[in-house]
Design a protein around this motif. Structure first.
Motif, PDB file in Angstrom:
ATOM      1  N   ARG A 244       0.842  -1.189   0.000  1.00 33.66           N
ATOM      2  CA  ARG A 244       0.000   0.000   0.000  1.00 33.66           C
ATOM      3  C   ARG A 244       0.882   1.245   0.000  1.00 33.66           C
ATOM      4  O   ARG A 244       1.797   1.380   0.794  1.00 33.66           O
ATOM      5  CB  ARG A 244      -0.904  -0.013   1.224  1.00 33.66           C
TER       6      ARG A 244
ATOM      7  N   LYS B  70     -10.720   7.307  -7.168  1.00 40.18           N
ATOM      8  CA  LYS B  70      -9.973   6.055  -7.272  1.00 40.18           C
ATOM      9  C   LYS B  70      -8.975   6.128  -8.418  1.00 40.18           C
ATOM     10  O   LYS B  70      -9.298   6.555  -9.517  1.00 40.18           O
ATOM     11  CB  LYS B  70     -10.940   4.891  -7.488  1.00 40.18           C
TER      12      LYS B  70
ATOM     13  N   PRO C  64      -6.992   4.363 -11.268  1.00 39.05           N
ATOM     14  CA  PRO C  64      -7.214   3.129 -12.045  1.00 39.05           C
ATOM     15  C   PRO C  64      -6.171   2.058 -11.706  1.00 39.05           C
ATOM     16  O   PRO C  64      -4.986   2.361 -11.509  1.00 39.05           O
ATOM     17  CB  PRO C  64      -7.073   3.592 -13.496  1.00 39.05           C
ATOM     18  N   ASN C  65      -6.627   0.818 -11.658  1.00 36.16           N
ATOM     19  CA  ASN C  65      -5.738  -0.302 -11.320  1.00 36.16           C
ATOM     20  C   ASN C  65      -4.546  -0.399 -12.255  1.00 36.16           C
ATOM     21  O   ASN C  65      -3.461  -0.795 -11.846  1.00 36.16           O
ATOM     22  CB  ASN C  65      -6.507  -1.624 -11.326  1.00 36.16           C
TER      23      ASN C  65
ATOM     24  N   ILE D 103      -1.902   1.811 -10.877  1.00 36.03           N
ATOM     25  CA  ILE D 103      -1.348   1.248  -9.636  1.00 36.03           C
ATOM     26  C   ILE D 103      -0.415   0.081  -9.965  1.00 36.03           C
ATOM     27  O   ILE D 103       0.687  -0.021  -9.420  1.00 36.03           O
ATOM     28  CB  ILE D 103      -2.472   0.802  -8.676  1.00 36.03           C
ATOM     29  N   GLU D 104      -0.844  -0.783 -10.889  1.00 36.48           N
ATOM     30  CA  GLU D 104      -0.008  -1.925 -11.275  1.00 36.48           C
ATOM     31  C   GLU D 104       1.287  -1.460 -11.932  1.00 36.48           C
ATOM     32  O   GLU D 104       2.356  -2.010 -11.659  1.00 36.48           O
ATOM     33  CB  GLU D 104      -0.783  -2.854 -12.204  1.00 36.48           C
TER      34      GLU D 104
ATOM     35  N   ASN E   1       3.523  -0.208  -9.196  1.00 36.35           N
ATOM     36  CA  ASN E   1       4.075  -1.328  -8.419  1.00 36.35           C
ATOM     37  C   ASN E   1       5.171  -2.047  -9.200  1.00 36.35           C
ATOM     38  O   ASN E   1       6.190  -2.421  -8.625  1.00 36.35           O
ATOM     39  CB  ASN E   1       2.974  -2.308  -8.023  1.00 36.35           C
TER      40      ASN E   1
END
Length: 104
Positions: A68, A90, A92-93, A96-97, A100
């Motif tokens: 996180r 939010k 978008p994933n 975030i991916e 990461n």
């Protein structure tokens, strides 16, 4: 008058009665949904054997909070790379991916 209440456990797969000492509680997750099964030792062994090829090929996922990151850090990272991201809401994933992967 006396009364006695008895709790009876059953195998979720074949519905055979189980004593509390026989029952194995299996917890597993698929596609983000966590499931519970109460199984006999024999059915628990069948379950584990069926999953073995998949478990052997899989990797352990990090704990959800372990990766996180403060959302403002991800937004700053995205903006410095020219990736459009909203100031609120939010993230978008996919962003975030990407963050990461870049910071693994």
């Amino acid at each position: 008058m006396s009364r006695r209440e008895v709790t009876q456990f059953y195998d979720d797969l074949d519905h055979t009665p189980l004593s509390e000492s026989e029952m194995e509680v299996i917890r597993f997750s698929v596609d983000g949904t966590t499931y519970l099964l109460d199984l006999s030792p024999a059915n628990a062994a069948k379950f584990r054997a069926a999953l073995d090829p998949f478990v052997s090929a899989a990797r352990i996922a990090p704990e959800p909070d372990a990766r996180r990151v403060n959302p403002s850090v991800i937004r700053d990272w995205a903006r410095t790379r020219g990736i459009p991201v909203a100031h609120r809401g939010k993230i978008p994933n996919v962003i975030i991916e990407a963050y990461n992967e870049a910071n693994a």
